[in-house]
Design a protein around this motif. Sequence first.
Motif, PDB file in Angstrom:
ATOM      1  N   ASP A 226      76.261  32.865 -10.029  1.00  0.00           N
ATOM      2  CA  ASP A 226      76.895  32.996  -8.714  1.00  0.00           C
ATOM      3  C   ASP A 226      76.381  34.288  -8.074  1.00  0.00           C
ATOM      4  N   PRO A 227      75.789  34.201  -6.890  1.00  0.00           N
ATOM      5  CA  PRO A 227      75.247  35.396  -6.226  1.00  0.00           C
ATOM      6  C   PRO A 227      76.283  36.463  -5.906  1.00  0.00           C
ATOM      7  N   SER A 228      77.564  36.090  -5.922  1.00  0.00           N
ATOM      8  CA  SER A 228      78.604  37.067  -5.617  1.00  0.00           C
ATOM      9  C   SER A 228      78.933  37.960  -6.818  1.00  0.00           C
ATOM     10  N   TYR A 229      78.478  37.592  -8.006  1.00  0.00           N
ATOM     11  CA  TYR A 229      78.798  38.367  -9.198  1.00  0.00           C
ATOM     12  C   TYR A 229      78.145  39.750  -9.125  1.00  0.00           C
ATOM     13  N   VAL A 230      78.875  40.750  -9.588  1.00  0.00           N
ATOM     14  CA  VAL A 230      78.401  42.133  -9.557  1.00  0.00           C
ATOM     15  C   VAL A 230      77.819  42.502 -10.921  1.00  0.00           C
ATOM     16  N   GLY A 231      76.601  43.020 -10.928  1.00  0.00           N
ATOM     17  CA  GLY A 231      75.977  43.489 -12.154  1.00  0.00           C
ATOM     18  C   GLY A 231      76.086  45.001 -12.237  1.00  0.00           C
TER      19      GLY A 231
END
Length: 205
Positions: free
Chosen positions: A128-133
């Motif tokens: 999911d592109p919204s996930y924060v790394g």
Amino acid sequence: MARRVRLRTTLAASLAAALLLTGCGGGGEEQEVTGSVVDPPFEVAATPMKDTDGKPFSLAEDTDARLTLVFFGYTQCPDVCPLVMQTLTSGLNKLDDAEREQVEVVFVTTDPATDTGPVLRDYLDRFDPSYVGVRGDLETTKAVAESVGVFVADGEELASGGYDLGSHGTYVIAVDGNDRAPMFWRQSTSAAQFAHDVSSLLGDA
């Protein structure tokens, strides 16, 4: 990173209500939460790390959602990490839009030497592109993980020239708007169980 205005609603009432679900309503149709309640909740360390853009990111100061789900892992993990991340993603996809908007997912790498910002971003975009790394040096990562009850081992070089990361805890940690971690889920949690628990926590708060 500028800190955004945050919702300060605690999940304490939600946890209490969710745990009592089987006693409310007839026929025992309601399902208990699968997650394990931490009482008293863990106090999340405010130690800053960095996000995939290289900007400071703290699990306490910069988790702005009503509920943040945190997982410690690494991109080269062959089995457990992708399984947990995919199951969690499938669970969150079962929520309605209003619920999903209140949940943030943060992935903290336990292999900062390999998992650069771009590597982390590419990995998380598959889920999911919204996930924060998030990444930090290993000692910082271990200290932050310890604050929420997650073990992270030191890695070591092998005679073959490879690298053994040792082990790390595989819990998904719930962080509320008051910088506390009142619940965690084990790696065996199913997508349906994640969806049920998160919906219960959000709906009862």
